[in-house]
Design an enzyme around this catalytic site. Structure first.
Site, PDB file in Angstrom:
ATOM      1  N   TYR A 209       0.833  -1.206   0.000  1.00 29.47           N
ATOM      2  CA  TYR A 209       0.000   0.000   0.000  1.00 29.47           C
ATOM      3  C   TYR A 209       0.868   1.257   0.000  1.00 29.47           C
ATOM      4  O   TYR A 209       0.646   2.182  -0.801  1.00 29.47           O
ATOM      5  CB  TYR A 209      -0.916   0.007   1.223  1.00 29.47           C
ATOM      6  CG  TYR A 209      -1.763   1.263   1.323  1.00 29.47           C
ATOM      7  CD1 TYR A 209      -2.825   1.470   0.450  1.00 29.47           C
ATOM      8  CD2 TYR A 209      -1.496   2.248   2.276  1.00 29.47           C
ATOM      9  CE1 TYR A 209      -3.596   2.622   0.521  1.00 29.47           C
ATOM     10  CE2 TYR A 209      -2.258   3.398   2.358  1.00 29.47           C
ATOM     11  CZ  TYR A 209      -3.312   3.580   1.480  1.00 29.47           C
ATOM     12  OH  TYR A 209      -4.068   4.726   1.543  1.00 29.47           O
ATOM     13  N   LYS A 213       1.268   4.349  -2.971  1.00 26.90           N
ATOM     14  CA  LYS A 213       1.064   5.775  -2.723  1.00 26.90           C
ATOM     15  C   LYS A 213       2.319   6.589  -3.044  1.00 26.90           C
ATOM     16  O   LYS A 213       2.228   7.744  -3.474  1.00 26.90           O
ATOM     17  CB  LYS A 213       0.622   5.996  -1.270  1.00 26.90           C
ATOM     18  CG  LYS A 213      -0.784   5.449  -0.984  1.00 26.90           C
ATOM     19  CD  LYS A 213      -1.820   6.073  -1.908  1.00 26.90           C
ATOM     20  CE  LYS A 213      -3.222   5.597  -1.654  1.00 26.90           C
ATOM     21  NZ  LYS A 213      -4.241   6.255  -2.504  1.00 26.90           N
ATOM     22  N   THR A 246     -13.190   6.578   6.815  1.00 21.74           N
ATOM     23  CA  THR A 246     -13.897   5.928   5.713  1.00 21.74           C
ATOM     24  C   THR A 246     -13.724   4.416   5.846  1.00 21.74           C
ATOM     25  O   THR A 246     -12.990   3.928   6.716  1.00 21.74           O
ATOM     26  CB  THR A 246     -13.327   6.372   4.354  1.00 21.74           C
ATOM     27  OG1 THR A 246     -12.013   5.816   4.183  1.00 21.74           O
ATOM     28  CG2 THR A 246     -13.248   7.891   4.248  1.00 21.74           C
TER      29      THR A 246
END
Length: 326
Positions: A209, A213, A246
């Protein structure tokens, strides 16, 4: 695999990611969330927002439409996308919003999406590369790429390149087209392992991850350099939304999930707050013709040291072109 190799490829990414997360939370404890000022009307401009049906993507789509922009929500769940369109249309005022199917984990789907969009004859002024996944178990995209690298980065890399001609045509002096790439503070702990971008030798969800990014920031800077050299009125910026409440965190391990619940209520940003810097980058007058920036909480901020490595930027670009068939 030796112990050091395991620590380097698995344990260190885990520690780096959570250390970065703690730093962000401390910042958010002592600093207010960036608040948007009055933004210029966007009538006549068209935007594509990937992942625009939920979370921060929905808030970005909703706000752009409220400014009069024609928003195309790109997502891989049609029912969710159409529901978002309905809700935004009820409050958008002058803006228009529609849904087009896009699965960023499939390069074929990316190409089909671009064909469908171009067939509408619409111009394109803003591309917000917002969609993403985090901390998924080891998996692959349709073409066999590691899912974080493939969906978060490669899918957006191909999408942006295939839409670049439309963005260039729409950008004019004083009214540039804008590309906004949603990165993350986790990129500070990211490492580009160029000989194993798919993490096959030792998979780490945290490392994968963070790498995806970092790739988005490297991509942002190299693309801006190319646009500047070409004299195009198109800007490319990366945005760090902070830690936002989120469903991106649904794959945290059990203990982390338990710890997140109370912390999120106190320190996490809301989706609307997390979306504010991306909306600013996409519309603010102060960002006219301003590119190659890393924006956090509404301010230009230094990204990681490795993200400014121009040789690494060029190497990643070349390899990405080969991987997606450009």
């Amino acid at each position: 695999m030796g112990l050091w190799s395991y620590v380097n490829r698995h344990l260190l990414p885990f520690l780096r990611m959570y250390l970065v997360g703690m730093k962000v939370l401390l910042y958010q404890l002592f600093h207010r969330s960036f608040a948007l000022s009055v933004l210029p009307n966007q009538n006549g401009r068209v935007a594509i927002v990937t992942g625009g049906a939920r979370g921060m993507g929905y808030e970005i789509s909703r706000h752009l439409a409220s400014l009069g922009m024609h928003v195309v929500i790109a997502g891989n769940v049609e029912e969710e996308g159409l529901d978002a369109v309905k809700k935004i249309q009820e409050e958008a005022g002058e803006g228009r919003v529609e849904f087009l199917y896009l699965n960023l984990a499939s390069l074929k789907s990316v190409r089909q999406f671009v064909q469908r969009f171009k067939s509408t004859g619409l111009p394109l002024h803003v591309l917000v590369n917002n969609a993403g996944v985090m901390l998924l178990p080891q998996g692959q995209t349709e073409e066999g790429f590691e899912v974080h690298f493939g969906l978060n980065y490669l899918g957006h890399f191909l999408l942006t390149n295939l839409l670049l001609d439309a963005l260039k045509r729409s950008g004019k002096h004083g009214t540039c087209s804008r590309i906004v790439n949603m990165s993350s503070a986790t990129h500070y702990g990211g490492r580009m392992i160029m000989d194993d971008l798919n993490g096959r030798s030792c998979y780490s969800a945290h490392g994968s991850y963070s790498q995806s990014k970092l790739a988005l920031v490297l991509f942002t800077y190299h693309l801006q350099d190319m646009l500047t050299v070409g004299g195009y009125h198109v800007t490319s910026n990366a945005v760090d939304p902070g830690m936002v409440d989120t469903n991106l965190y649904e794959n945290l391990c059990g203990p982390a999930q338990l710890a997140k619940a109370p912390v999120a209520k106190l320190l996490f940003r809301t989706p609307a707050q997390g979306a504010s810097t991306a909306i600013y980058a996409a519309t603010a007058s102060e960002m006219e013709e301003v590119g190659g920036c890393y924006l956090f909480n509404g301010c230009k901020t230094a990204s990681s040291e490795s993200s400014y490595d121009t040789e690494l930027q060029a190497e990643l670009w070349k390899k990405s072109c080969a991987l997606v068939g450009l």
